[in-house]
Design a protein around this motif. Sequence first.
Motif, PDB file in Angstrom:
ATOM      1  N   ASP A  12      -7.467   2.870  -3.500  1.00 38.74           N
ATOM      2  CA  ASP A  12      -7.899   1.488  -3.358  1.00 38.74           C
ATOM      3  C   ASP A  12      -6.675   0.570  -3.270  1.00 38.74           C
ATOM      4  O   ASP A  12      -5.636   0.825  -3.893  1.00 38.74           O
ATOM      5  N   MET A  13      -6.814  -0.505  -2.502  1.00 42.30           N
ATOM      6  CA  MET A  13      -5.717  -1.454  -2.357  1.00 42.30           C
ATOM      7  C   MET A  13      -6.289  -2.843  -2.145  1.00 42.30           C
ATOM      8  O   MET A  13      -7.283  -3.016  -1.432  1.00 42.30           O
ATOM      9  N   ARG A  57     -11.148   1.642  -0.795  1.00 46.25           N
ATOM     10  CA  ARG A  57     -11.292   0.429   0.007  1.00 46.25           C
ATOM     11  C   ARG A  57      -9.963  -0.303   0.107  1.00 46.25           C
ATOM     12  O   ARG A  57      -9.160  -0.286  -0.817  1.00 46.25           O
ATOM     13  N   LYS A  58      -9.750  -0.972   1.229  1.00 45.43           N
ATOM     14  CA  LYS A  58      -8.580  -1.809   1.443  1.00 45.43           C
ATOM     15  C   LYS A  58      -9.074  -3.241   1.670  1.00 45.43           C
ATOM     16  O   LYS A  58      -9.812  -3.496   2.630  1.00 45.43           O
ATOM     17  N   ASP A 112       0.833  -1.205   0.000  1.00 40.69           N
ATOM     18  CA  ASP A 112       0.000   0.000   0.000  1.00 40.69           C
ATOM     19  C   ASP A 112       0.868   1.256   0.000  1.00 40.69           C
ATOM     20  O   ASP A 112       2.066   1.209   0.314  1.00 40.69           O
ATOM     21  N   LEU A 157      -7.912  -7.231   2.089  1.00 37.29           N
ATOM     22  CA  LEU A 157      -6.868  -8.230   2.295  1.00 37.29           C
ATOM     23  C   LEU A 157      -7.499  -9.612   2.189  1.00 37.29           C
ATOM     24  O   LEU A 157      -8.471  -9.914   2.886  1.00 37.29           O
ATOM     25  N   ASP A 162      -4.159   7.282   0.016  1.00 35.91           N
ATOM     26  CA  ASP A 162      -5.537   6.865   0.294  1.00 35.91           C
ATOM     27  C   ASP A 162      -6.243   6.395  -0.982  1.00 35.91           C
ATOM     28  O   ASP A 162      -7.326   6.878  -1.335  1.00 35.91           O
ATOM     29  N   PRO A 200      -0.119   4.379   1.912  1.00 35.60           N
ATOM     30  CA  PRO A 200      -1.167   4.973   2.757  1.00 35.60           C
ATOM     31  C   PRO A 200      -1.330   6.474   2.566  1.00 35.60           C
ATOM     32  O   PRO A 200      -2.427   7.002   2.742  1.00 35.60           O
TER      33      PRO A 200
END
Length: 347
Positions: A159-160, A331-332, A152, A334, A157, A154
């Motif tokens: 999408d990731m 959105r993040k 990422d 995982l 900011d 950060p």
Amino acid sequence: MTEARRPTLRDIAAALGLSINTVSRALGDKDSVSAATRTAVQAEAARIGYVPNSLARSLVLGSAMTLGLVITNPSNPFYAQLISSIELRARAEGYSLLLLVTDESAENEQRATDALLRSAVDGAVVVPVQAEWDHWRRVRDAGIPMVFVNRDVPELDCDMVGVDNERGGYEATTHLITGGARKLLVLEEDLPITTTADRVAGFHRAMADAGLEVSAESVRAVPTKRYDSLALPWQPEEAYRFAATLLAGGERPDGIVTGNDYFALGLLRALAELGLSVPGDVAVTGYGDHPYAGYLQTPLTTVRLPATEVGRTAVEMLVRRIKQDSTERPRKILIRPELMVRASTTG
């Protein structure tokens, strides 16, 4: 000699006695064209070898229908699978890919961002180097949507989507502890990237949950040739030499967590040469579940990474951002990896 001429919409229209507009709508699968006409147009296009002019199409649509893919190291099996997944999903969405490789170099990454801006791509899927990020701000400010993958940025900011590497490190370590290991060691690569840090964080959390002691010597960074060229694949020989020296010096862990399957491969050889059995004397886990992992003399317990799902999700997020949800909060996501349990930990 007459120079070959590229077939055009006009050629198809003349052959079928149709207007150019009708041919264009038929090739674009527009509802206003009958099924019979569409079939005839597509057949004639195939016969004469017509290929749409993407530049002209982009001028009409206001879109290049191209996604940028900036990747650090295509020799990494995870990224090779990721590229394939991204290309497949992008093609299904009607997009072509512009592939740019950075070799884990911040300088190359800045060149890649310049190429993205010149090419006027619709969006970009990016595995960032994580050294600098001002050039990515320029891409974002130019109105090009981005999805970061696996690492990422950060500060921007955006999408990731990536692998839950902290969870992967936690599950591998917990598995060794459940199997009886109490003196654990981590062999990780010496790169200042979040994927490595997250795996180590997972190790620390698992040890803390089990009430086991962790010292500064519990996590060892393996010196690798990747410092000379960070795009090189991992080398088993580097982990082999490191582990052989470490273990010959009297270090005797009963469980070793490695940060990739290549390190595990070198470690297994070092253990065998020292007469230590796996998993009897030392249980070993890898990371990545590369194709050979299940076919070693002692099949390797390792963490399988969801590369296909990560790639597909990244493209879907990006296309949605391009087409409609530009005001949606970034959105993040995982995605949880899967522990593949084999003989290197269970005998």
